[in-house]
Design a protein around this motif. Sequence first.
Motif, short mmCIF file in Angstrom:
data_model
loop_
_atom_site.label_atom_id
_atom_site.label_comp_id
_atom_site.label_asym_id
_atom_site.label_seq_id
_atom_site.Cartn_x
_atom_site.Cartn_y
_atom_site.Cartn_z
N ASN A 49 0.85 -1.18 0.00
CA ASN A 49 0.00 0.00 0.00
C ASN A 49 0.90 1.24 0.00
O ASN A 49 1.93 1.26 0.66
N VAL A 50 0.51 2.27 -0.74
CA VAL A 50 1.31 3.49 -0.85
C VAL A 50 1.59 4.11 0.52
O VAL A 50 2.71 4.51 0.81
N ASP A 51 0.58 4.19 1.36
CA ASP A 51 0.78 4.77 2.69
C ASP A 51 1.80 3.99 3.51
O ASP A 51 2.62 4.57 4.22
N ASP A 52 1.76 2.66 3.39
CA ASP A 52 2.74 1.83 4.11
C ASP A 52 4.16 2.08 3.60
O ASP A 52 5.11 2.14 4.39
N LEU A 53 4.31 2.23 2.29
CA LEU A 53 5.62 2.51 1.72
C LEU A 53 6.16 3.86 2.19
O LEU A 53 7.32 3.96 2.60
N LEU A 54 5.33 4.89 2.10
CA LEU A 54 5.77 6.23 2.52
C LEU A 54 6.11 6.25 4.01
O LEU A 54 7.09 6.88 4.41
N GLU A 55 5.33 5.57 4.82
CA GLU A 55 5.61 5.48 6.25
C GLU A 55 6.96 4.80 6.50
O GLU A 55 7.76 5.25 7.31
N ALA A 56 7.22 3.73 5.77
CA ALA A 56 8.48 2.99 5.93
C ALA A 56 9.67 3.82 5.46
O ALA A 56 10.75 3.76 6.05
N ILE A 57 9.48 4.61 4.41
CA ILE A 57 10.56 5.46 3.88
C ILE A 57 10.88 6.58 4.87
O ILE A 57 12.03 6.88 5.12
N GLY A 58 9.85 7.19 5.41
CA GLY A 58 10.04 8.25 6.40
C GLY A 58 9.88 9.64 5.80
O GLY A 58 10.20 9.88 4.64
N ASP A 59 9.38 10.55 6.63
CA ASP A 59 9.09 11.92 6.19
C ASP A 59 10.31 12.63 5.63
O ASP A 59 10.22 13.30 4.59
N ALA A 60 11.44 12.53 6.30
CA ALA A 60 12.63 13.27 5.88
C ALA A 60 13.09 12.82 4.49
O ALA A 60 13.42 13.67 3.64
N ASP A 61 13.11 11.52 4.23
CA ASP A 61 13.54 11.03 2.92
C ASP A 61 12.55 11.39 1.82
O ASP A 61 12.93 11.73 0.71
N VAL A 62 11.24 11.33 2.14
CA VAL A 62 10.22 11.72 1.16
C VAL A 62 10.36 13.20 0.85
O VAL A 62 10.34 13.61 -0.32
N ALA A 63 10.54 14.03 1.88
CA ALA A 63 10.69 15.47 1.69
C ALA A 63 11.94 15.78 0.86
O ALA A 63 11.90 16.62 -0.05
N THR A 64 13.04 15.10 1.15
CA THR A 64 14.27 15.31 0.40
C THR A 64 14.07 14.96 -1.06
O THR A 64 14.46 15.70 -1.97
N TRP A 65 13.44 13.82 -1.32
CA TRP A 65 13.19 13.40 -2.71
C TRP A 65 12.31 14.41 -3.44
O TRP A 65 12.59 14.79 -4.57
N LEU A 66 11.23 14.86 -2.78
CA LEU A 66 10.35 15.85 -3.41
C LEU A 66 11.10 17.15 -3.70
O LEU A 66 10.92 17.74 -4.77
N SER A 67 11.93 17.59 -2.78
CA SER A 67 12.74 18.80 -2.99
C SER A 67 13.65 18.65 -4.20
O SER A 67 13.80 19.56 -5.01
N GLU A 68 14.26 17.47 -4.32
CA GLU A 68 15.15 17.21 -5.45
C GLU A 68 14.39 17.18 -6.79
O GLU A 68 14.98 17.39 -7.83
N GLN A 69 13.08 16.94 -6.71
CA GLN A 69 12.26 16.94 -7.92
C GLN A 69 11.72 18.34 -8.26
O GLN A 69 11.01 18.52 -9.24
N GLY A 70 12.07 19.31 -7.42
CA GLY A 70 11.68 20.69 -7.69
C GLY A 70 10.49 21.18 -6.90
O GLY A 70 10.02 22.30 -7.11
N TYR A 71 9.97 20.39 -5.98
CA TYR A 71 8.83 20.79 -5.16
C TYR A 71 9.32 21.55 -3.94
O TYR A 71 10.39 21.28 -3.42
N GLU A 72 8.50 22.49 -3.47
CA GLU A 72 8.77 23.16 -2.21
C GLU A 72 8.15 22.35 -1.11
O GLU A 72 6.96 22.04 -1.14
#
Length: 76
Positions: A49-72
């Motif tokens: 499930n997407v929510d389970d994956l994002l939870e396992a990855i963690g907020d900081a890593d998701v935020a870093t990845w999104l920032s690297e993709q050009g998102y604020e």
Amino acid sequence: MAISGKVKIKSINGITPEGDGWNRSLEVDFDDMEISDSFKADEIVGEYNVDDLLEAIGDADVATWLSEQGYEVSLG
């Protein structure tokens, strides 16, 4: 969904038959399975499930990845 492949494991602790007829399968208990050389991430990500994956990855890593993709991104 199911995937097929060959993996390296350190040891098999047990093999238990499950189900009957066409639904029969084996449950395998093992130690130290190496999957990164056997399966690509996109082959296994559909198993979760997407929510389970994002939870396992963690907020900081998701935020870093999104920032690297050009998102604020703002954590808080």
